[in-house]
Write a protein that holds these residues in place. Structure first.
Motif, PDB file in Angstrom:
ATOM      1  N   ASN A 112      -6.754   5.694   5.738  1.00 14.18           N
ATOM      2  CA  ASN A 112      -6.184   5.458   4.417  1.00 14.18           C
ATOM      3  C   ASN A 112      -5.624   6.721   3.779  1.00 14.18           C
ATOM      4  OD1 ASN A 112      -6.401   2.672   3.870  1.00 14.18           O
ATOM      5  ND2 ASN A 112      -8.612   2.871   3.594  1.00 14.18           N
TER       6      ASN A 112
ATOM      7  N   GLN B 175       2.232  -1.309   6.525  1.00  9.20           N
ATOM      8  CA  GLN B 175       1.224  -1.149   7.563  1.00  9.20           C
ATOM      9  C   GLN B 175       1.885  -1.125   8.946  1.00  9.20           C
ATOM     10  OE1 GLN B 175      -1.310  -4.633   6.933  1.00  9.20           O
ATOM     11  NE2 GLN B 175      -0.880  -4.455   4.774  1.00  9.20           N
TER      12      GLN B 175
ATOM     13  N   TYR C  20       0.831  -1.197   0.000  1.00  7.10           N
ATOM     14  CA  TYR C  20       0.000   0.000   0.000  1.00  7.10           C
ATOM     15  C   TYR C  20       0.874   1.259   0.000  1.00  7.10           C
ATOM     16  CZ  TYR C  20      -3.980  -3.080   0.685  1.00  7.10           C
ATOM     17  OH  TYR C  20      -4.939  -4.042   0.512  1.00  7.10           O
TER      18      TYR C  20
ATOM     19  N   GLY D 256      -3.553   4.778   1.108  1.00  8.54           N
ATOM     20  CA  GLY D 256      -3.795   3.344   1.079  1.00  8.54           C
ATOM     21  C   GLY D 256      -5.046   2.952   0.347  1.00  8.54           C
ATOM     22  N   ASP D 257      -5.691   3.901  -0.310  1.00 10.11           N
ATOM     23  CA  ASP D 257      -6.945   3.606  -1.000  1.00 10.11           C
ATOM     24  C   ASP D 257      -7.153   4.653  -2.082  1.00 10.11           C
ATOM     25  OD1 ASP D 257     -10.108   4.084  -1.192  1.00 10.11           O
ATOM     26  OD2 ASP D 257      -9.750   2.010  -0.566  1.00 10.11           O
TER      27      ASP D 257
ATOM     28  N   GLY E 121      -6.738   1.309   8.386  1.00  8.74           N
ATOM     29  CA  GLY E 121      -6.209   1.977   7.214  1.00  8.74           C
ATOM     30  C   GLY E 121      -4.852   1.443   6.824  1.00  8.74           C
ATOM     31  N   ASN E 122      -4.412   1.835   5.645  1.00 12.53           N
ATOM     32  CA  ASN E 122      -3.140   1.360   5.114  1.00 12.53           C
ATOM     33  C   ASN E 122      -2.306   2.495   4.548  1.00 12.53           C
ATOM     34  OD1 ASN E 122      -3.337  -1.598   5.429  1.00 12.53           O
ATOM     35  ND2 ASN E 122      -5.110  -1.375   4.072  1.00 12.53           N
TER      36      ASN E 122
END
Length: 710
Positions: free
Chosen positions: A604, A533, A434, A645-646, A585-586
């Motif tokens: 994220n 992470q 990520y 992360g997204d 979250g990442n």
């Protein structure tokens, strides 16, 4: 290049006359006499060459060359040099990158504003068995509104990757082609469109990239770039080349030396032979390609192209195929503990230079020393701005011999300011990798009352930037590399002797799946941001057992050696988010900045980089540093923002000073994203972290700078 040949030395100007010569804004003043043209923009350098006096405006970053006044007695012409970004080398037995295009000439100078764009160097790539070539360099350009006319120098093509990523052709106009991988007998062609000099072609197998001016690569060696002496005696004529091709690499087992970079800053290639590939000479020499003393194979990363030369990156050597290999842990160039990283070297960024004549009565005897780019402003302040020489060779961190700052006949006090190179950030690519951590800022040191004594001629070293993380396939099971730490900036004064240094910023961490690599800790600069992470149960073994997802610590001690009062600036990087610990979250953490700590991610959304630090001693129009929250002053050392992360959210904002910006939700490697994530040159800022789910590179840090003002 000889160690003492970075700057041709001339007898220092010992006089100290000076009355201002400019009018309004940050225009150049200089000595007694009418300078003629009044203009601003870029780093300014005044010099004499063969009896004619000149002023040059040197652009490392985008900006404007603003001419406000031209007297009727002036010849009315200016000379210009435009160089595109060099192509990136490819890793895992890859080819060298092509040199950036070169466009030079003479035109009428008008009392108008010329917008300037500077091309980034292409990213060097590591893609074991995945076949991704090095990325192309970006074009440099300037616009003459009187036409209007746009002059452009194209970027160099990326080097070919093993087993199937073909070399990239040079970009229009004038970009040179990348070299072929070890299993590829052909390189890519150079561009010959009208405008710039013809680009050279790369070669294969394991070949170097082509050089500007139509010089083709020769087997594994990069082609030489185009000669141009626009900066006069600042660069000795035998070294004044631009747009050299990156050196290639031969298949392990050959036993010979790796490919050398072409003249004009080409980076050296790596190989399993006994010798490293050396970088090509230029404004800043290309970096060497590493070859480790032990291990099998001994090959390592290709050298980066020289800063602001448009040199292509060198090809990387063979990747070790076993799992659990060590990570990149230290400065890429002078720390023997630096582990294997077989990616290609980044291409060198481009440059734009304007030069015009000064009136013969203009007095240049205002300096108390020689060295660096020199000028005197309207306030009577004299500046020596060093953007090189950068470190470029193995094996150790010691300063090379030679002199870069030569004192005149009398002692004098000055402000001394050092900024280390910013750390690189890491790439992102879901579903297994990520957000990449933001790069930490280089350390910053300032002394407002440093005394230079007669005979204390000094050696200068300016920190290069840390390379960002190149491509690593999301499913690759073996090992990954943290982004690279920046290099230190140092001043060696033999009067003590004293060595004052500010280290390069820590590299951002990489997401390994079960837990992200911590941001790189640093004891001489700001720390890097952690890669997603955050997983305390997963320990990171290099250099010590550190829980995953933690921010890198940052610190820098102010010297207490009796040379005056020093103030030091460095801060910690931020931690990554979850999953679930401490928050879901990442996203990755932001790199530490000179003016504040990097933020920790809590979702994220990527965390912001630490704030840059503003310095009222230096105007934001000096051509180095970057504008900030307080108008008129330059800021340095912003931390790079952490990657998202997204896709639905943004990455962290850069901490100022031109640090990498937020990661766009679309991801990818478009030109706009490359620019967004790359720290501004000569700021010492950290690069911006790549985000997911679409593969996004990690941004490189910003090179450092050293300034002496009196």
């Amino acid at each position: 290049m000889l160690e003492n040949s970075w700057f041709k030395k001339e007898k220092p100007f010992l006089g100290l006359t000076g009355m201002g010569g400019g009018a309004g804004g940050y225009l150049v003043g200089g000595g007694v006499g009418d300078a003629g043209v009044e203009a601003s923009g870029g780093v300014i350098h005044e010099f004499e060459d063969s009896g004619t006096k000149y002023r040059a405006h040197i652009f490392y970053n985008p900006g404007t060359f603003a001419v406000t006044s031209i007297p009727g007695s002036h010849p009315g012409n200016m000379t210009y040099l435009l160089v595109g970004g060099g192509g990136g080398g490819a890793g895992d037995n890859g080819g060298g990158g092509g040199g950036g295009g070169v466009y030079s000439g003479t035109s009428t100078i008008g009392a108008i504003t010329y917008p300037v764009t500077i091309g980034l160097g292409g990213k060097g790539i590591w893609s074991p068995s995945a076949g991704y070539p090095g990325l192309d360099g970006l074009p440099s350009s300037f616009v003459d509104p009187s036409g209007p006319t746009t002059r452009t120098a194209g970027g160099g093509g990326g080097g070919a990757a093993y087993p199937s990523g073909g070399a990239r052709a040079g970009l229009t106009p004038g970009g040179s082609g990348g070299g072929g991988a070890y299993n590829d007998p052909t390189g890519a062609s150079g561009n010959t469109d009208a405008g710039a000099q013809n680009g050279g072609s790369g070669t294969g197998p394991g070949g170097g990239g082509g050089g500007a001016g139509g010089t083709n690569a020769s087997a594994k060696d990069g082609g030489d770039g185009y000669p141009n002496t626009i900066l006069g005696p600042f660069i000795p004529a035998p070294n004044s080349y631009w747009g050299g091709g990156g050196g290639g690499t031969l298949h392990p087992g050959d036993g010979s030396a790796a490919g050398t970079g072409g003249k004009g800053g080409g980076g050296g290639g790596s190989d399993n032979g006994p010798l490293n590939g050396t970088g090509g000479v230029g404004l800043n020499q290309g970096y060497f390609g590493r070859a480790d003393a032990g291990g099998a194979p001994r090959s390592n990363g290709g050298g980066a192209g020289g800063f602001a030369t448009g040199g292509g990156g060198g090809g990387g050597g063979s990747t070790r195929s076993t799992s659990g290999q060590p990570q990149q842990t230290g400065p890429r160039n002078y720390d023997p503990s630096t582990a294997w990283f077989t990616g290609g070297g980044d291409g060198g960024s481009g440059i734009c230079i304007f030069r015009y004549e000064l009136d013969s009565s203009y007095d240049l005897t205002y300096t108390k020393a020689t060295g660096g780019f020199t000028h005197k402003d309207d306030n009577g302040d004299v500046y020596h701005v060093f953007t090189g020489p950068t470190y470029h060779g193995n094996p150790g961190p010691s300063l090379p011999s030679g002199t870069d700052f030569t004192i005149g006949g009398s002692p004098f006090a000055a402000t001394v300011f050092l900024v280390g190179g910013g750390g690189g950030a890491c790439a992102g690519d879901a579903p297994h990798k990520y957000g990449g951590g933001g790069g930490g800022a280089g350390g910053v040191l300032i002394n407002p009352n440093y005394t230079f004594t007669n005979g204390s001629d000094c050696k200068v070293l300016v920190g290069g930037c840390g390379m960002g993380g190149g491509y690593t396939p999301a499913s690759w099971p073996a090992w990954d590399s943290r982004a690279h730490k920046g290099d230190r900036t140092a001043l060696l004064n033999p009067a003590g002797p004293y060595t004052h240094a500010s280290g390069g910023g820590g590299g951002g961490g990489f997401d390994l799946g079960p837990g992200g690599a911590p941001g790189e800790p640093s004891s001489d600069s700001s720390g890097g941001g952690a890669g997603a992470q955050n997983n305390p149960a997963q320990a990171w073994a290099i250099p010590t057992a550190t829980p995953s997802g933690k921010g890198g610590t940052g610190s820098l001690s102010a010297p207490t050696d009796g040379t005056g009062t020093w103030t030091a600036y460095a801060n910690n990087g931020g931690a990554a988010a979850g999953p679930g610990v401490p928050s879901p979250g990442n996203a990755a953490g932001g790199g530490g900045g000179a003016g504040g700590v990097g933020a920790s991610a809590s979702s994220n959304t990527g965390a912001a980089g630490g704030a840059a630090q503003g310095f009222p001693q230096f105007p934001d129009s000096l051509g180095v540093g970057w504008p900030g929250s307080t108008p008129g002053i330059a800021y340095f050392g912003g931390g790079g923002g952490g990657g998202a992360g997204d896709a639905a959210v943004a990455g962290g904002a850069g901490g100022g000073g031109g640090a990498g910006g937020p990661h766009p939700s679309s991801g990818g490697v478009t030109d706009a994203i490359k620019i967004l994530l790359t720290a501004k040159n000569c700021t010492g800022s950290g690069g911006g972290g790549g985000g997911s789910p679409t593969y996004t590179i990690g941004g490189p840090g910003g090179p450092g700078v050293l300034i002496i003002k009196y």
